[in-house]
Design a protein around this motif. Structure first.
Motif, mmCIF file in Angstrom:
data_model
loop_
_atom_site.group_PDB
_atom_site.id
_atom_site.type_symbol
_atom_site.label_atom_id
_atom_site.label_comp_id
_atom_site.label_asym_id
_atom_site.label_seq_id
_atom_site.Cartn_x
_atom_site.Cartn_y
_atom_site.Cartn_z
ATOM 1 N N ARG A 140 0.854 -1.493 -0.188
ATOM 2 C CA ARG A 140 -0.041 0.058 0.291
ATOM 3 C C ARG A 140 0.586 1.847 -0.074
ATOM 4 O O ARG A 140 1.721 1.735 0.132
ATOM 5 C CB ARG A 140 -1.013 0.267 1.082
ATOM 6 N N GLY A 141 0.574 2.901 -0.466
ATOM 7 C CA GLY A 141 1.133 3.501 -0.692
ATOM 8 C C GLY A 141 1.956 3.540 -1.701
ATOM 9 O O GLY A 141 2.414 5.032 -1.939
ATOM 10 N N ASP A 142 1.929 3.270 -2.560
ATOM 11 C CA ASP A 142 2.601 2.892 -3.919
ATOM 12 C C ASP A 142 2.443 2.667 -5.052
ATOM 13 O O ASP A 142 1.079 2.934 -5.040
ATOM 14 C CB ASP A 142 4.030 2.189 -4.452
ATOM 15 N N SER A 166 -9.098 3.232 -11.810
ATOM 16 C CA SER A 166 -7.804 3.016 -10.676
ATOM 17 C C SER A 166 -8.842 4.205 -10.041
ATOM 18 O O SER A 166 -8.044 4.234 -8.885
ATOM 19 C CB SER A 166 -7.249 3.564 -11.402
ATOM 20 N N GLN A 185 -11.476 3.754 -6.133
ATOM 21 C CA GLN A 185 -12.321 2.797 -5.200
ATOM 22 C C GLN A 185 -13.032 3.520 -5.213
ATOM 23 O O GLN A 185 -13.850 3.062 -4.988
ATOM 24 C CB GLN A 185 -11.134 3.997 -4.576
ATOM 25 N N ASN A 186 -13.354 4.507 -6.313
ATOM 26 C CA ASN A 186 -15.269 4.453 -5.807
ATOM 27 C C ASN A 186 -15.828 4.238 -7.025
ATOM 28 O O ASN A 186 -17.300 4.612 -7.142
ATOM 29 C CB ASN A 186 -15.667 6.599 -6.131
ATOM 30 N N TYR A 204 -15.586 -1.256 0.673
ATOM 31 C CA TYR A 204 -15.986 -0.037 0.579
ATOM 32 C C TYR A 204 -17.240 -0.864 0.377
ATOM 33 O O TYR A 204 -17.713 -1.340 -0.396
ATOM 34 C CB TYR A 204 -14.762 0.062 -0.866
ATOM 35 N N HIS A 253 -16.442 3.477 3.869
ATOM 36 C CA HIS A 253 -15.693 2.440 3.748
ATOM 37 C C HIS A 253 -15.106 2.044 5.632
ATOM 38 O O HIS A 253 -14.782 3.336 5.610
ATOM 39 C CB HIS A 253 -15.024 2.620 2.768
ATOM 40 N N TYR A 297 -1.551 4.955 5.618
ATOM 41 C CA TYR A 297 -3.028 5.854 4.766
ATOM 42 C C TYR A 297 -4.205 4.905 5.165
ATOM 43 O O TYR A 297 -5.138 4.091 4.857
ATOM 44 C CB TYR A 297 -2.599 5.450 3.473
ATOM 45 N N PRO A 344 -7.026 6.515 4.171
ATOM 46 C CA PRO A 344 -8.396 8.007 3.574
ATOM 47 C C PRO A 344 -9.831 8.262 4.927
ATOM 48 O O PRO A 344 -10.250 9.059 4.555
ATOM 49 C CB PRO A 344 -8.870 7.335 2.167
ATOM 50 N N THR A 345 -10.057 7.658 5.678
ATOM 51 C CA THR A 345 -11.430 8.149 6.377
ATOM 52 C C THR A 345 -11.105 8.485 7.667
ATOM 53 O O THR A 345 -11.851 8.373 8.135
ATOM 54 C CB THR A 345 -12.265 6.689 6.520
ATOM 55 N N ASN A 363 -25.507 13.375 -4.279
ATOM 56 C CA ASN A 363 -25.777 11.795 -3.699
ATOM 57 C C ASN A 363 -27.334 11.785 -2.570
ATOM 58 O O ASN A 363 -27.080 11.204 -1.853
ATOM 59 C CB ASN A 363 -24.712 12.710 -2.251
ATOM 60 N N ASN A 420 -19.164 11.012 -10.419
ATOM 61 C CA ASN A 420 -19.346 10.170 -9.496
ATOM 62 C C ASN A 420 -20.685 9.067 -9.677
ATOM 63 O O ASN A 420 -20.813 8.758 -7.952
ATOM 64 C CB ASN A 420 -18.839 10.305 -8.098
#
Lengths: 73, 701
Positions: free
Chosen positions: B59-61, B75, B77-78, B99, B106, B122, B124-125, B489, B537
């Motif tokens: 993760r992270g790269d 590519s 995540q959404n 997710y 998620h 990492y 994100p939430t 949304n 989105n």
């Protein structure tokens, strides 16, 4: 019609351009009003260096768009 | 006036549920193997699929994106599907990614078996949970997911119905088919064959539209039954606590076989009942029942609520009476026994979800009966005014007693009918909206959407109509002026109604994040309308949206279809005066067809217009080369021009864009312009075609 093909590496613009606008190609068909002088050949190593920079930029963009999505959710 | 009937509601629920189909293990395995990740192992449940993928990347790269591609071929995540959970190795350990984009959340579970500590930075939430081993992580994830699912369901009906991820069951080993249940002549009664059969039921009604999955597996054929009852079986205990039987109003599942999977949508509000064999010797996989909120329940509830303006609520309690009415003996009818019994009914339907409290008493045992009918008893009079009977769709209560006191929830919209002894000294019937929301109308907001249950098309439901779902169909609803984020949304927006958009000047983010959209009607946008991020989105599955923005020139289109992975086809899109095309079609690996758009004025952010549009075969561009732009990068369109059965004219779209509809820069004495094409697309062009393109002043790279 003039066709440019590299001996080993890649064809790219022979001038400074923003990274996202830089073109890499194994075969370039020149426009009727284009010139060979506008193009040059780079090595595979140089090409890979550009790609790494582009990849970093892509990753950043991905995170940007992800964060935008989170922000809107 | 369109009034919902049961079939329509069920169809609706089915339609909504289809968008939430869960990927199974076979599909996950095939996907993984196709991507050369043979070391994946899988854990699946009915709520989600966990993929434990070995030897991928940390993760992270940037290599993480490879994994995302592996999962969804995108590519972002959404774009992940709901109900999915993924396990990926990270930094020498493992990370569990969950997710669930329909729930807007998620989770990240980080754990490292080697060090028993989190090494993942990492998150994100910032809502990650940690575990030190795989099983603990899975357990935690399941718990979190379950609570998410059930959390939504709780909005629609009492939370007691869902506890710990399962229907809250009472449990009773019992013999049925005797006593009380027999009183309901003609009704089907659930019978348990022996003491080895266990009957379970929900403690509260489960709402219509809820997806129920009940499973059990035996080594030999065994019987399993599922039914829905309008009244709680709890009511069928005798005073000494013995269960006498109960009434199953609707059978859902009744099979004798080794492997059971009853997967269905609640046909109406009601108590769930299960009967299954419990002997351990034959039991391979224990009985399990899980309820999922499909969104249908809430949608239906909203529809009903909107159908009953609060101002009219008091008039619900009207009554009619018809003494000495002998109803037919059909199992679905209610009967009045004698002159002393009178039928009463409401003048108008009582909304589903209304709580009714009934009480009464008399000096001797008196029978009281209640039922719900879809059609008004008023319709059952003959020509000379004699009532000939009526159909009671849901018998609710029948008891002969000195006193009566019980409450129940209206299982569906319908007329309430009761039969009682006319001399009964005390009898009351109270209608109650416990959450004070049932009759609340959201019609004050223009954003309120209704649903035509007959046509399966959403329309705006206006306030002020009578009972039932009256639908106004003729573009009564307008969007005008600044409509920024009007439906942004809205995860419950499934079908977009038809709008008059002619006065809507700003539609930025109008539908962004509407991840449940199934259909969007043609939208005739206003001339010069701002459309930035309008469909941004709109992700998730199924991917079936076709967008038509009408004949007018749009004003701005940045991010218009960015990450809108539900959109697969774009029809009319006019952008002749647009200069900034920032991420217009960015990041949509499912978009296959663009009928046409204009590049006449596009000069800014041209190279962000496309990204990862790997499915786009048919794409027609007008005015290529007309602006001052000197470079167009279409290398992200790796399938552009590649024909298929679905896109037979794909190659012609390429030729039209590059040759027939492009600008002649040479003639106009403009600087050379470079067009970068993918290798696939470049190989589709003949030497003659390339010559034609270069003669117009384009270099092809």
């Amino acid at each position: 019609m003039i066709i440019l093909e590299p001996k080993e590496g890649w064809i790219t613009q022979n001038r400074e351009v923003p990274l996202e606008e830089r073109v890499f190609s194994k075969k370039v068909y020149l426009a009727i009003n284009d010139s060979e002088d506008n193009w040059t050949e780079i090595t595979e190593e140089q090409y890979q260096e550009y790609q790494k920079q582009l990849e970093d930029e892509d990753t950043k963009q991905e995170r940007d768009i992800y964060n935008e999505g989170e922000g809107q959710a | 006036m369109a009034y919902a009937n049961k079939t329509d509601l069920q169809d609706l629920a089915t339609g909504i549920r289809d968008r939430l189909l869960i990927k199974d293990k076979t599909e996950a395995l095939a996907l993984a193997q196709s991507k050369n990740y043979p070391n994946c192992i899988y854990y699946t449940s009915d709520t989600h699929c966990i993929v434990v993928a070995g030897n991928i990347y940390g993760r992270g790269d940037s290599a993480d994106m490879s994994f995302f591609s592996f999962v969804e071929n995108t590519s972002g995540q959404n774009n992940w599907d709901p109900h999915r959970v993924y396990l990926v190795p990270a930094n020498g350990g493992l990370a569990v990614w969950v997710y669930t984009n329909i729930w807007e959340s998620h989770y990240v579970v980080n754990f490292n078996p080697a060090t028993a500590a989190s090494e993942i930075s990492y998150d994100p939430t910032s809502s990650g949970i940690e575990a030190t081993d795989v099983q603990t992580a899975i357990d935690k994830v399941e718990k979190e997911i379950g609570e998410q699912v059930m959390g939504l369901a709780r909005e629609a009906f009492p939370q007691e119905a869902f506890t710990s991820g399962y229907v809250g069951f009472n449990q009773q080993t019992m013999y049925l088919g005797t006593g009380y249940a027999d009183a309901y002549a003609g009704l089907t009664v659930s019978t348990a064959d022996s003491s080895s059969y266990r009957v379970m039921w929900g403690s509260r009604p489960v709402p219509q539209g809820t997806l129920v999955v009940a499973t059990a597996e035996y080594s030999v054929s065994q019987l399993m039954r599922v039914a829905v009852a309008s009244a709680s079986p709890v009511r069928y205990y005798a005073d000494n606590g013995t269960m006498k039987g109960f009434q199953c109003d609707r059978w859902v599942y009744h099979k004798t076989q080794p492997s059971h999977r009853a997967e269905f949508l609640m046909p109406c509000d009601g108590y769930l009942l299960f009967s299954y064999y419990t002997a351990a010797s034959n039991l391979v996989t224990p009985f399990s029942a899980v309820c999922y909120d499909t969104g249908a329940a809430r949608l239906l509830t909203d529809t009903v609520r909107k159908a009953l303006p609060a101002a009219e609520a008091p008039s619900i309690y009207g009554q009619g009476s018809q003494a000495q009415t002998q109803i037919s003996t059909d199992c679905s009818t209610i009967e009045a026994n004698s002159n002393s019994y009178t039928l009463w009914w409401t003048r108008k339907p009582v909304p589903r979800g209304t709580v009714l409290e009934i009480s009464g008493s008399h000096g001797s045992a008196i029978a009281v009966r209640l039922c719900v009918a879809e059609a008004s008893p008023q319709e059952y009079y003959d020509a000379n005014g004699t009532m000939i009977g009526f159909k009671a769709d849901w018998p609710v209560y029948r008891l002969s007693s000195l006193s009566h006191s019980f409450s129940f929830v209206m299982p569906q919209d319908g007329y309430l009918l009761w039969s009682r002894y006319v001399y009964m000294s005390q009898f009351s019937l109270l209608f109650r909206d416990p959450s004070n929301t049932l009759l609340a109308s959201r019609m004050a907001s223009e954003a309120g959407l209704g649903y035509d249950l007959h046509e399966h098309v959403a329309h705006i439901v206006q306030a002020g109509f009578a009972y039932g779902c009256k639908i106004y169909r003729d573009n009564l609803f307008k969007l005008s002026g600044d409509c920024t984020g009007k439906f942004q949304n809205d995860k419950s927006l499934v079908y977009l109604p038809k709008f008059d958009m002619s006065q809507a000047t700003n539609c930025a983010s109008l539908l962004s994040g509407c991840t449940a959209l199934l259909a969007v009607p043609p939208l005739s946008m206003a001339e010069g309308a701002v459309c930035d991020s309008m469909f941004y989105n709109c992700s998730g599955t199924p991917r079936q949206l076709v967008i038509d923005l009408g004949p007018n020139e749009l004003g701005s289109v940045s991010n218009l279809f960015a990450s809108a992975t539900r959109v697969i086809r774009i029809e009319r899109l006019h952008t002749k005066s647009i200069t900034n095309v920032y991420r217009l079609f960015y990041n949509n690996a499912y978009l296959t067809h663009i009928s046409g758009f204009d590049l006449d004025s596009a000069v800014t952010n041209i190279n962000t217009m496309f990204y990862a549009n790997t499915a786009l075969r048919h794409c027609v561009m007008h005015g290529l080369g007309k602006s001052a732009a000197t470079a167009y990068n279409f290398s992200a369109l790796t399938a552009w021009g590649v024909a298929s059965d679905a896109e037979p004219d794909a190659r012609q779209s390429l030729i039209d864009s590059l040759i027939n509809y492009s600008y002649n820069r040479k003639e106009a004495e403009m600087p050379t312009c470079t067009i970068t094409l993918s290798t696939n697309t470049k190989n589709l062009l003949t030497d003659e075609e390339i010559q034609q393109i270069t003669d117009k002043g384009f270099t092809i790279a």
